[in-house]
Design a protein around this motif. Structure first.
Motif, PDB file in Angstrom:
ATOM      1  N   ALA A 146       0.833  -1.201   0.000  1.00  0.00           N
ATOM      2  CA  ALA A 146       0.000   0.000   0.000  1.00  0.00           C
ATOM      3  C   ALA A 146       0.867   1.251   0.000  1.00  0.00           C
ATOM      4  O   ALA A 146       0.565   2.229  -0.695  1.00  0.00           O
ATOM      5  N   ALA A 147       1.959   1.219   0.773  1.00  0.00           N
ATOM      6  CA  ALA A 147       2.842   2.383   0.832  1.00  0.00           C
ATOM      7  C   ALA A 147       3.460   2.674  -0.535  1.00  0.00           C
ATOM      8  O   ALA A 147       3.558   3.832  -0.952  1.00  0.00           O
ATOM      9  N   ARG A 148       3.868   1.624  -1.257  1.00  0.00           N
ATOM     10  CA  ARG A 148       4.420   1.838  -2.597  1.00  0.00           C
ATOM     11  C   ARG A 148       3.373   2.444  -3.525  1.00  0.00           C
ATOM     12  O   ARG A 148       3.665   3.331  -4.330  1.00  0.00           O
ATOM     13  N   ARG A 149       2.164   1.965  -3.415  1.00  0.00           N
ATOM     14  CA  ARG A 149       1.082   2.477  -4.251  1.00  0.00           C
ATOM     15  C   ARG A 149       0.808   3.952  -3.958  1.00  0.00           C
ATOM     16  O   ARG A 149       0.618   4.761  -4.868  1.00  0.00           O
ATOM     17  N   PHE A 150       0.812   4.318  -2.671  1.00  0.00           N
ATOM     18  CA  PHE A 150       0.564   5.713  -2.297  1.00  0.00           C
ATOM     19  C   PHE A 150       1.695   6.623  -2.788  1.00  0.00           C
ATOM     20  O   PHE A 150       1.442   7.739  -3.270  1.00  0.00           O
ATOM     21  N   ARG A 151       2.931   6.146  -2.677  1.00  0.00           N
ATOM     22  CA  ARG A 151       4.057   6.942  -3.167  1.00  0.00           C
ATOM     23  C   ARG A 151       3.924   7.191  -4.673  1.00  0.00           C
ATOM     24  O   ARG A 151       4.216   8.286  -5.160  1.00  0.00           O
ATOM     25  N   ALA A 152       3.495   6.174  -5.391  1.00  0.00           N
ATOM     26  CA  ALA A 152       3.338   6.316  -6.839  1.00  0.00           C
ATOM     27  C   ALA A 152       2.256   7.345  -7.167  1.00  0.00           C
ATOM     28  O   ALA A 152       2.406   8.146  -8.100  1.00  0.00           O
TER      29      ALA A 152
END
Length: 846
Positions: A507-513
């Motif tokens: 989820a964190a990677r998705r939010f950063r993107a």
């Protein structure tokens, strides 16, 4: 255009002779604290060698006040003096000079067809009478302007913004520590959004998002200072006004003054917050009861037609000082201010009911952001963006109580407010909005993508040189991007104590993107203006600074101790303990030399301690580390350079910030007066007066400009008007130069006792104002009181033991043909300061 010179009055021969000597003396005047007028000055007044005193250096730049009567045209601003703001709450004209001509002003025109049709439409809305609608449809065609709303309904619209109100501190959201009967009533009669979020943690950008339906990165307003809402961006008020609504905005904080662009679209915009120099921006406010009184005066005038009222309350913003009886009723002062705000809302509802418009009204109550209250180490809301700062109350009462008592659990955002209002009215929103219609929100169904709400905090980047923060709320997850990112599950951890980013790495990677796809670049006004950039480069301000820093920036949450230290310094300044405040700020800057805010506060403290040269260096440092973005610091540099007589440098600094700080025009006007360019001074004064808001500095400069042309009666009259406008403000030090110029004008008219009183008042208010002492000494010599001249000049050097004061005394004595006394004073001064250039120049001119 060149100013018209007034005819010379008959004067006694002795007065003419002394005035000639004063003119001769002006060429030598170059005091450190009060720079001189050039030798070509033809003002011809007693002791006028100081006619260009630097004005109060703590006046802050301000936007122009926007106050118009519905249907009236704003007066032209071509002549100097127009654009003055009177002291009353509601004025029919926008200049002191114009007010004197009010009886000759044309009357406001009669209501046009749009007003009549709108009034009838409002009546139809209240009666719900199909027959009347049919009659209206069959009647004469309305004007094109009146017909813009098409067949849309036109209920009264009331938008209430309670600044800094956390949703979890209201009974409607489950809190039991305060009573808010008015807000409870709205919630019971409306739709309450349980999880509504702000896009930003400061007031002006948040309200810009409310009015535009855009993210801060889209509408461009990123901070409370240094930004202005672009005129090309559509606003709710402008759209409603275009569709026939009367629009009125009434605000309780200087942060929301009309000059920021936030008042665009309002026919009446009352930002009449009492202004005082030396106060922090967020502390310049007025009580909600005062704002409501002004609002209801307007509502009473427009209640029979569709109207949009924006009412902004600054309770419970810091400082938490609830009025009685709430101060005694609640031990927690924040809760007391919440109760005070609720009482204002209750009175508003009662007044709307008395007018018979409440039931049909669309009422929206919200807050721009919350408050930290030390939940994560921050008392206020400027740095961090945890839930307590981002989650806000949001309640919508629909006409006729439709959907009363409904609660919506889906995530909402403040940019949804404008689209919801457009939807109720049947209007199409502007083409690009980040928000959607609030009233259509539903919980996402299984398999549907969850809504993502984006927020930011750029204050730590702009003012501290730390990393900015960004945030996404998606369903139950709250992600905060920073050098040390965090992710919280709100349902199980509403206080956000447990960072689960390691468990939610995907989820964190998705939010950063997602955040990487949003252009959140902090667009510097310097970068957008090649001319300003070139000027700043030539001044040496773009070689480094916080924006140019290399490597990772500090995480704000790791620097909250520094924030606490700055808060302590601010409290010391507020209590008058300037020595301790200086020490505290120096300690902070030892750790964090890139802190723009700390350098600015240090400059303010040094000014108050009458150390202008050191203050200049502190402001220079603030301007440098901000790479020219700290507009207020750049303006202060210009003012203090002018104080030293460094006119060319002062002008360049003023030009570097004038597009962002209208008050820089006042510095440019003073610089023009230094160089005897009265025409240029007039042009800059027009701009400064038009953009002065509640500040009086440009009017004081105008007194000097009038005196320079021997227009003494006008000058004295204007000084009376400025004093009336100033009223009971506590920052009377601002008026030091006013009394100096007033004394000059009165003395030139032969009103010596009044002139002496004015000079003495100038000295009392600003003991460092050397020109006031020398002017008083000249007046004493003129009136045959030679023995008092020595005592006055002795007082000047005793109170101001510096080379500049002694140099002023020497020049005054020489101008009064007392070379022996002048040489004695000069000799004493040279023994104390043998290297002082100003004294050495005087010694060489004997």
């Amino acid at each position: 255009m060149p100013a018209q010179r007034h005819g010379e009055q008959r004067r006694q021969p002795g007065r003419v002779q002394l005035r000639v000597r004063c003119r001769t003396e002006r060429a030598a005047l170059a005091g450190v604290r009060e720079p001189a007028l050039p030798a070509s000055d033809r003002g011809g007044r007693i002791g006028a060698g100081r006619a260009l005193q630097l004005l109060d250096v703590r006046e802050r730049p301000s936007g122009a006040r926007e106050r118009r009567t519905r249907g009236a045209r704003a007066p032209p601003r071509g002549a100097l003096g127009r654009g003055f703001r009177g002291g009353g709450r509601r004025r029919d004209c926008r200049s002191l000079d114009a007010c004197r001509r009010r009886c000759r002003s044309p009357a406001v025109g009669q209501p046009d067809a749009r007003t009549e049709v709108n009034s009838l439409r409002a009546l139809v809305s209240r009666l719900g009478c199909v027959a009347v609608l049919t009659a209206l449809a069959c009647g004469p065609s309305p004007s094109p302007e009146a017909g813009r709303a098409g067949n849309a309904v036109s209920p009264p619209i009331v938008l209430i913004s309670i600044d800094t109100l956390r949703s979890d501190r209201l009974p409607a959201y489950g809190y039991e520590g305060v009573e808010t009967p008015a807000i409870d009533r709205l919630a019971a009669g409306g739709v309450l959004f349980e999880r509504a979020y702000s896009h930003v943690n400061v007031t002006l950008p948040s309200h810009a998002s409310i009015f535009t339906g855009l993210l801060p990165s889209q509408h461009g307003v990123r901070d409370n200072a240094g930004y202005r809402l672009d005129e090309a961006v559509p606003t709710l008020a402008a759209e409603l006004n275009r569709h026939g609504y009367a629009t009125g905005g009434f605000v309780s904080s200087y942060v929301l003054r009309a000059g920021t662009g936030i008042g665009r679209g309002f026919e009446v915009y009352d930002d009449g917050v009492g202004f005082e120099t030396g106060r922090q921006l967020g502390q310049i406010q007025r009580a909600g009861t005062e704002t409501l009184a002004a609002a209801m005066d307007w509502v009473n005038e427009v209640a029979d037609e569709p109207f949009f009222l924006f009412l902004h309350l600054y309770e419970p913003h810091a400082p938490y000082e609830p009025p009685p009886p709430f101060a005694d009723r609640y031990g927690n002062p924040y809760d007391g201010e919440v109760a005070a705000a609720d009482a204002v809302v209750g009175e508003l509802i009662q007044r709307l009911e008395e007018l018979g418009v409440y039931e049909d009204a669309l009422v929206v109550l919200l807050s721009d952001h919350g408050e930290g209250l030390m939940d994560h180490g921050e008392m206020d809301h400027l740095i961090l963006i945890y839930r307590e700062v981002l989650q806000v109350p949001l309640i919508v009462k629909l006409p006729q109580g439709e959907r009363a008592g409904e609660r919506v659990a889906a995530n909402a955002q403040l940019s949804d407010v404008a689209p919801a209002i457009y939807s109720v009215l049947g209007l199409k929103p502007p083409a690009e909005t980040a928000g959607i219609d609030l009233l259509g929100l539903n919980e996402a169904q299984a398999g549907e993508p969850l809504r993502q709400i984006v927020s930011e905090s750029v204050y730590p980047r702009i003012h501290f040189g730390w990393s900015e923060l960004a945030s996404i709320v998606e369903g139950d997850l709250h992600f905060i991007e920073s050098p040390d990112p965090e992710l919280f599950r709100l349902s199980e951890d509403p206080l956000e104590r447990n960072n689960v980013i390691q468990e939610e790495r995907a989820a964190a990677r998705r939010f950063r993107a997602v955040l990487a796809e949003i252009d959140r670049t902090l667009a510097s006004p310097v970068e957008d203006d090649p001319e300003t950039r070139q000027r700043l480069e030539s001044l040496g301000y773009l070689s480094g600074g916080a924006r140019a820093a290399e490597g990772p920036l500090p995480d704000p949450k790791s620097r909250m101790g520094v924030v606490a230290d700055l808060g302590r310094a601010s409290r010391l300044i507020g209590s008058g303990d300037l020595e301790e405040a200086e020490a505290a700020l120096q300690a902070v800057l030892q750790q964090e030399p890139q802190l723009v805010l700390a350098w600015q506060q240090l400059g303010d403290v040094l000014e108050r301690r009458r150390r202008p040269k050191q203050a200049l260096e502190a402001y220079r440092r603030a301007f440098e580390v901000s790479s020219g973005d700290a507009t207020s610091a750049g303006l202060k540099v210009a003012e203090l350079l002018l104080l030293e007589g460094r006119v060319a440098e002062a002008r360049e600094h003023a030009l570097a910030v004038v597009e962002r700080a209208p008050m820089a025009n006042d510095v440019l006007a003073q610089a023009a007066l230094f160089e005897d360019d009265l025409a240029a001074a007039e042009e800059y004064l027009q701009l400064a007066i038009a953009g002065r808001g509640p500040q009086v500095a440009p009017l004081i400069t105008k007194l000097a400009w009038l005196n320079r042309q021997d227009r003494f009666e006008e000058s004295a009259s204007l000084s009376d008007e400025v004093l009336a406008e100033f009223g009971a403000r506590s920052d009377r030090g601002v008026l030091g130069h006013l009394y100096l110029y007033r004394g000059t004008a009165l003395a030139a008219q032969g009103r010596e006792p009044e002139a002496e009183s004015a000079y003495r008042e100038a000295i009392a208010l600003r003991p460092e104002l050397l020109g006031a002492y020398s002017s008083l000494a000249f007046l004493q010599a003129l009136t045959g009181r030679g023995a008092e001249v020595g005592r006055t000049l002795q007082e000047m050097v005793t109170v101001n033991p510096n080379p500049g004061a002694y140099a002023e005394a020497v020049r005054a004595l020489r101008a009064m043909n007392d070379p022996r006394s002048a040489d004695g004073v000069l000799g004493e001064a040279l023994r104390q300061w043998p290297e002082a250039e100003e004294l050495r120049l005087l010694a060489g001119s004997r």
